[in-house]
Design a protein around this motif. Structure first.
Motif, short mmCIF file in Angstrom:
data_model
loop_
_atom_site.label_atom_id
_atom_site.label_comp_id
_atom_site.label_asym_id
_atom_site.label_seq_id
_atom_site.Cartn_x
_atom_site.Cartn_y
_atom_site.Cartn_z
N CYS A 174 69.66 -10.45 83.68
CA CYS A 174 70.96 -9.82 83.95
C CYS A 174 72.05 -10.49 83.11
O CYS A 174 72.14 -11.73 83.10
CB CYS A 174 71.41 -10.02 85.39
SG CYS A 174 70.25 -9.62 86.67
N GLY A 175 72.86 -9.68 82.47
CA GLY A 175 74.02 -10.20 81.74
C GLY A 175 75.06 -9.10 81.65
O GLY A 175 74.74 -7.90 81.75
N SER A 176 76.28 -9.50 81.46
CA SER A 176 77.39 -8.55 81.46
C SER A 176 77.30 -7.56 80.28
O SER A 176 77.01 -7.96 79.14
CB SER A 176 78.70 -9.34 81.36
OG SER A 176 79.76 -8.46 81.14
N ILE A 177 77.57 -6.30 80.56
CA ILE A 177 77.68 -5.28 79.49
C ILE A 177 79.08 -4.70 79.56
O ILE A 177 79.96 -5.08 78.78
CB ILE A 177 76.58 -4.19 79.61
CG1 ILE A 177 75.20 -4.83 79.47
CG2 ILE A 177 76.79 -3.15 78.50
CD1 ILE A 177 74.03 -3.88 79.60
N ARG A 178 79.35 -3.84 80.52
CA ARG A 178 80.71 -3.26 80.61
C ARG A 178 81.71 -4.30 81.11
O ARG A 178 82.92 -4.11 80.98
CB ARG A 178 80.69 -2.00 81.48
CG ARG A 178 79.92 -0.87 80.80
CD ARG A 178 80.04 0.46 81.47
NE ARG A 178 79.15 1.42 80.82
CZ ARG A 178 78.72 2.54 81.37
NH1 ARG A 178 79.10 2.89 82.58
NH2 ARG A 178 77.91 3.34 80.69
N GLY A 179 81.22 -5.38 81.68
CA GLY A 179 82.09 -6.48 82.10
C GLY A 179 82.61 -7.31 80.94
O GLY A 179 83.49 -8.16 81.13
N HIS A 214 67.27 -5.31 76.24
CA HIS A 214 68.42 -4.66 75.60
C HIS A 214 69.76 -5.33 75.93
O HIS A 214 70.70 -5.25 75.16
CB HIS A 214 68.50 -3.17 76.01
CG HIS A 214 68.74 -2.96 77.47
ND1 HIS A 214 67.74 -3.09 78.42
CD2 HIS A 214 69.87 -2.67 78.17
CE1 HIS A 214 68.25 -2.87 79.62
NE2 HIS A 214 69.54 -2.62 79.50
N GLY A 271 78.05 -4.96 87.56
CA GLY A 271 76.64 -4.57 87.50
C GLY A 271 75.72 -5.74 87.82
O GLY A 271 74.76 -5.60 88.59
N SER A 298 80.63 -9.60 86.06
CA SER A 298 80.18 -8.24 85.81
C SER A 298 79.81 -7.59 87.15
O SER A 298 79.02 -8.16 87.91
CB SER A 298 78.95 -8.28 84.89
OG SER A 298 78.08 -7.20 85.14
N GLY A 303 78.27 0.22 76.89
CA GLY A 303 76.97 0.37 77.53
C GLY A 303 76.06 1.27 76.72
O GLY A 303 76.39 1.66 75.60
N GLU A 304 74.92 1.61 77.33
CA GLU A 304 73.93 2.44 76.62
C GLU A 304 74.34 3.90 76.71
O GLU A 304 73.71 4.69 77.38
CB GLU A 304 72.56 2.27 77.27
CG GLU A 304 72.02 0.88 77.27
CD GLU A 304 70.81 0.80 78.18
OE1 GLU A 304 69.73 1.22 77.76
OE2 GLU A 304 70.96 0.33 79.31
N ILE A 364 70.31 4.98 83.87
CA ILE A 364 70.37 3.52 83.72
C ILE A 364 70.15 2.85 85.08
O ILE A 364 69.34 1.93 85.22
CB ILE A 364 71.73 3.08 83.11
CG1 ILE A 364 71.84 3.55 81.65
CG2 ILE A 364 71.91 1.56 83.20
CD1 ILE A 364 73.22 3.39 81.04
N ARG A 378 66.47 3.47 86.43
CA ARG A 378 65.50 2.71 85.62
C ARG A 378 65.59 1.23 85.95
O ARG A 378 64.59 0.55 86.16
CB ARG A 378 65.80 2.95 84.13
CG ARG A 378 64.89 2.17 83.19
CD ARG A 378 65.53 1.97 81.82
NE ARG A 378 66.76 1.18 81.93
CZ ARG A 378 67.68 1.07 80.97
NH1 ARG A 378 67.50 1.71 79.82
NH2 ARG A 378 68.76 0.33 81.13
N ASP A 379 66.82 0.71 86.01
CA ASP A 379 67.00 -0.73 86.24
C ASP A 379 66.54 -1.13 87.65
O ASP A 379 65.97 -2.21 87.84
CB ASP A 379 68.46 -1.14 86.01
CG ASP A 379 68.81 -1.20 84.52
OD1 ASP A 379 67.95 -0.87 83.69
OD2 ASP A 379 69.95 -1.58 84.19
N GLU A 433 73.13 -6.07 90.91
CA GLU A 433 71.71 -6.35 90.70
C GLU A 433 71.26 -7.55 91.54
O GLU A 433 70.18 -7.54 92.15
CB GLU A 433 71.44 -6.63 89.21
CG GLU A 433 71.55 -5.39 88.35
CD GLU A 433 71.62 -5.68 86.86
OE1 GLU A 433 71.25 -4.80 86.07
OE2 GLU A 433 72.07 -6.77 86.45
#
Ligand SMILES: O=c1[nH]c(=O)n([C@H]2C[C@H](O)[C@@H](COP(=O)(O)O)O2)cc1CO
Length: 145
Positions: free
Chosen positions: A6-11, A36, A81, A79, A46-47, A57, A60-61, A85
């Motif tokens: 887990c790591g920040s994307i939109r955060g 990813h 997300g 984040s 994000g994706e 997303i 799937r996650d 998680e």
């Protein structure tokens, strides 16, 4: 072993270089389902190219989370997300290691640090250059369990 990173994307993507270092190390221990998250070409949008967008997303996650043997989260960059998680993984009784860098001057959420239970849910404060050693120590400990 299936590993969920887990790591920040939109955060915010400020720590992507550290995510890369972590994922490279994790790949020595098993298959990283969320590789990813560490890609430097993934922006804080994000994706967005994924078909069916955010529902895809999320679903799937959650499936990957269920399949995982261990969850490793870099939690320094806050984040929503990642917090979500971690809450879901805790409910699934997964083994969780959260990595946090106090040198940034940030203060980790009480909802993460306060969830530490001395066994399944762990938080480790670290400095960037220590990260590989911290992961080695964690995975060596898992083998002995
Ligand atoms: O595009 C995405 N792909 C994806 O796998 N995630 C998951 C994995 C990350 O650990 C986490 C990041 O959440 P956030 O985007 O709220 O920072 O959510 C999140 C997004 C975007 O929210």
């Amino acid at each position: 072993m299936h590993i969920y990173f887990c790591g920040s994307i939109r955060g915010g993507r400020q720590d992507v270089v550290i995510y890369q270092k972590i994922v490279q190390k994790l790949q020595k221990y098993g298959q990283v389902l969320t590789e990813h998250v560490s890609h430097c070409d993934l922006t804080e949008k994000g994706e967005d190219a994924v078909q069916d967008g955010d529902t895809f997303i999320h679903d799937r996650d959650m499936e990957w989370l269920m399949m995982s043997d261990v969850i490793i989260a870099e939690v320094t960059q806050p984040s929503l997300g990642v917090g979500y998680e971690l809450g879901r993984a805790l409910d699934m009784h997964k083994k969780i290691l959260c990595l946090f860098r106090p040198s940034t001057g940030k203060s980790l959420s009480a909802m993460i640090r306060g969830a530490v239970d001395g066994s399944l849910f762990q938080v480790r404060d670290y400095q960037e250059e220590e990260v590989e050693g911290v992961l080695e120590e964690y995975f060596n400990g898992l083998v002995k369990v």
